[in-house]
Design a protein around this motif. Structure first.
Motif, PDB file in Angstrom:
ATOM      1  N   ARG A  97       0.903  -1.260  -0.057  1.00  0.00           N
ATOM      2  CA  ARG A  97      -0.018   0.094   0.084  1.00  0.00           C
ATOM      3  C   ARG A  97       1.048   1.158   0.064  1.00  0.00           C
TER       4      ARG A  97
ATOM      5  N   ALA B 265      -3.315   3.838  -0.269  1.00  0.00           N
ATOM      6  CA  ALA B 265      -3.327   3.786   1.103  1.00  0.00           C
ATOM      7  C   ALA B 265      -4.509   4.860   1.244  1.00  0.00           C
ATOM      8  N   ASP B 266      -5.387   4.838   2.453  1.00  0.00           N
ATOM      9  CA  ASP B 266      -6.376   5.962   2.707  1.00  0.00           C
ATOM     10  C   ASP B 266      -5.239   7.209   3.339  1.00  0.00           C
TER      11      ASP B 266
ATOM     12  N   ASP C 215      -1.507   4.288   7.173  1.00  0.00           N
ATOM     13  CA  ASP C 215      -2.119   2.971   6.477  1.00  0.00           C
ATOM     14  C   ASP C 215      -1.133   2.502   5.466  1.00  0.00           C
TER      15      ASP C 215
ATOM     16  N   THR D 170       4.553   6.310   8.716  1.00  0.00           N
ATOM     17  CA  THR D 170       4.555   5.493   7.736  1.00  0.00           C
ATOM     18  C   THR D 170       5.570   4.269   7.936  1.00  0.00           C
TER      19      THR D 170
END
Length: 416
Positions: free
Chosen positions: A3, A33-34, A38, A68
């Motif tokens: 992601r 990813a959102d 995430d 992240t």
């Protein structure tokens, strides 16, 4: 599969680079990813045009490394000042744009499949037609990132444009560090040829040409203006940054053009087009700029009265020749910037005030604030339409509006 989260700063050319990165990531089976928290990998596509931007990039990189899994940094600051991130304690892979997919995919580097759909920004398709420029400006750090002009063939760019249109693009944004010198590395400037070919593509879309330095445009100004006049798909819009109204300062900046050449370009477009938008930039407070030089810039602004103006205070960039010059001081730059910005608001405000009462065809390109939509007329002027849902309007629609009111930088329209 991973992601990814990607953030892009700076110019439209940078956004085009990010679209190309995303396409290759998706070809490899990865997906967005959102948000950074995430994501398995975050990608920061940086800008470094002024010192404030550089500081913002370092701060954002520090934030992303805490949010992240892995961080990949690319873009102009990464290429021109890659060591700055390590110096700031940022744990990231610093790579060229072309190396981002491989870095993000742990060494995997898939080939984009011919039938892969290009990635759009809503109804906007971004087409970087080349990378680099032919200039050697004494104040510019971006040149260290992009290098000399590297122009893909016309046919290759036409096919990319066609793919964007087939994917649903209603507005194509032609970008590059200097679109005016497209093809110069092959011995012939070809921007006008490329634009003519793109406008021959079947479909209902408009084309906006990105920044083109005056020197590059000057040699093809008649051919280019003719292409604009002959193709309704082209927005009648040209971004040609003059930077100063003083030939002495332009020489110290190593801008390659003189004021007279810039005026030649403007006059040629005035002759060929009934209505068009000139966008230009001024750097205020360059170290060698005298009071008379500043007044020459003010006089040029009053004379040409461009409809879109970017005023930037000079900022020393590390490693550039201009960084070694003795600066003018913050107070002088602030006063000159304030004076030019006030003149800018006067000039731009007059243009938009004159539009009130007109009826124009516009293309809706982006959602606006609340229930509004941002539109562009044929000269790429911004028209805000309120209550878009009530009128059944969404990005991609073309329709007629009546201009009802204005602010300094845009107007309001009501569907007819």
């Amino acid at each position: 599969m991973a992601r990814y989260h990607i953030e892009t700063y700076g110019c439209t050319a940078n956004r085009g680079e990010s679209r190309a990165i995303e396409r290759r990531l998706r070809d490899g089976g990865h997906y967005p990813a959102d948000g950074p928290a995430d994501a398995d990998v975050a990608i920061l596509n940086t800008c470094t045009v002024v010192e404030k931007t550089e500081q913002n990039m370092l701060r954002r990189a520090e934030e992303l490394q805490d949010e992240t899994g892995d961080l990949v940094v690319t873009g102009c600051m990464a290429l021109a000042q890659g060591g700055a991130f390590a110096d700031a304690g940022v744990d990231a892979q610093v790579v060229h744009w072309d190396g981002v997919p491989e870095a993000a995919m742990n060494g995997e580097c898939p080939t984009t499949t011919p039938d892969a759909e290009p990635i759009l920004d809503g109804v906007i398709g971004i087409l970087p037609i080349a990378r680099g420029c032919m200039s050697d400006c004494s104040y510019c750090i971006t040149k260290r990132a992009t290098g000399k002009i590297d122009s893909p063939p016309v046919e290759e760019n036409v096919e990319k444009a066609r793919a964007l249109v087939h994917a649903g693009a209603k507005e194509l944004r032609i970008t590059g560090q200097d679109t005016g010198v497209y093809g110069w590395d092959d011995g012939e400037r070809k921007l006008h040829v490329l634009l003519d070919r793109i406008c021959d593509i079947d479909g209902d879309f408009r084309v906006r040409v990105g920044m083109a330095n005056p020197k590059g445009v000057h040699g093809i100004r008649e051919e280019l203006a003719d292409v604009f006049a002959e193709n309704e798909k082209l927005y009648n819009f040209l971004h040609a940054p003059v930077q100063s109204g003083s030939n002495d300062v332009l020489g110290d900046m190593r801008r390659q053009h003189q004021v007279g050449e810039f005026l030649d370009v403007v006059e040629t477009f005035d002759d060929r087009l009934d209505e068009w938008t000139l966008s230009t930039d001024f750097i205020v407070g360059f170290p060698t700029e005298t009071d008379d030089d500043h007044e020459a810039s003010m006089d040029l602004l009053r004379r040409i009265r461009p409809e879109k103006i970017n005023v930037t205070r000079f900022s020393k960039r590390p490693g550039t020749d201009a960084a070694d010059l003795k600066g003018l001081g913050g107070t002088v730059k602030k006063e000159r910037s304030k004076a030019m910005s006030e003149l800018k608001r006067e000039v731009v405000g007059e243009v938009h005030e004159s539009m009130v009462g007109d009826e124009r065809e516009v293309l809706a390109v982006r959602p606006g604030t609340g229930d509004s939509v941002k539109c562009r007329d044929g000269a790429y002027r911004q028209v805000i339409v309120r209550n878009a849902d009530e009128h059944g309007i969404e990005p991609g629609d073309r329709f007629e509006v009546s201009i009802t009111a204005h602010e300094t930088m845009y107007v309001f329209g009501r569907p007819v």
